[in-house]
Design an enzyme around this catalytic site. Structure first.
Site, PDB file in Angstrom:
ATOM      1  N   TRP A  17      -1.174  -9.598  22.907  1.00 55.13           N
ATOM      2  CA  TRP A  17      -1.472 -10.976  23.283  1.00 55.13           C
ATOM      3  C   TRP A  17      -1.990 -10.986  24.719  1.00 55.13           C
ATOM      4  O   TRP A  17      -1.462 -10.256  25.567  1.00 55.13           O
ATOM      5  CB  TRP A  17      -0.202 -11.818  23.164  1.00 55.13           C
ATOM      6  CG  TRP A  17      -0.453 -13.275  23.344  1.00 55.13           C
ATOM      7  CD1 TRP A  17      -0.261 -14.005  24.485  1.00 55.13           C
ATOM      8  CD2 TRP A  17      -0.968 -14.186  22.381  1.00 55.13           C
ATOM      9  NE1 TRP A  17      -0.605 -15.309  24.293  1.00 55.13           N
ATOM     10  CE2 TRP A  17      -1.056 -15.460  22.982  1.00 55.13           C
ATOM     11  CE3 TRP A  17      -1.373 -14.056  21.052  1.00 55.13           C
ATOM     12  CZ2 TRP A  17      -1.516 -16.576  22.327  1.00 55.13           C
ATOM     13  CZ3 TRP A  17      -1.827 -15.179  20.390  1.00 55.13           C
ATOM     14  CH2 TRP A  17      -1.895 -16.423  21.028  1.00 55.13           C
ATOM     15  N   HIS A  56      13.749 -17.674  20.831  1.00 55.11           N
ATOM     16  CA  HIS A  56      12.547 -17.366  21.617  1.00 55.11           C
ATOM     17  C   HIS A  56      11.973 -18.627  22.268  1.00 55.11           C
ATOM     18  O   HIS A  56      11.416 -18.561  23.353  1.00 55.11           O
ATOM     19  CB  HIS A  56      11.501 -16.701  20.718  1.00 55.11           C
ATOM     20  CG  HIS A  56      10.194 -16.433  21.384  1.00 55.11           C
ATOM     21  ND1 HIS A  56      10.057 -15.566  22.437  1.00 55.11           N
ATOM     22  CD2 HIS A  56       8.963 -16.929  21.147  1.00 55.11           C
ATOM     23  CE1 HIS A  56       8.794 -15.547  22.824  1.00 55.11           C
ATOM     24  NE2 HIS A  56       8.109 -16.369  22.057  1.00 55.11           N
TER      25      HIS A  56
END
Length: 82
Positions: A17, A56
């Site tokens: 990412w 998360h």
């Protein structure tokens, strides 16, 4: 039930990412001369095929070890888009 592993191997230079640390794999020891293999692994926790837990993104979200494994298995479809 047939189970298909959708995991991709973790390799140096694999896509990550944008902004995440890249993958680093470095040989530390080998069969010759050390007598064993050892690899140093450096990567971000979101590298490759992975599962994010509710923790998360949620302050009170559950961590992966708190979720039942059965939630990770179910019907699906694999499509080869090469």
């Amino acid at each position: 039930m047939r189970v298909i592993d959708l995991s991709h191997p973790i390799t140096t230079g694999m896509p990550v990412w944008p902004g995440d640390p890249g993958v680093g794999l470095a040989r530390v020891a080998g069969i010759t001369p050390e007598g064993f293999r050892l690899t140093r692994i450096s990567l971000g926790s979101h590298t490759g095929t992975h599962l994010d837990s509710p923790a998360h993104v949620l302050l009170d979200g559950k961590a992966l070890h708190e979720l039942p494994l059965e939630r990770c298995v179910g019907p699906g479809c694999v499509v080869d888009l090469r």
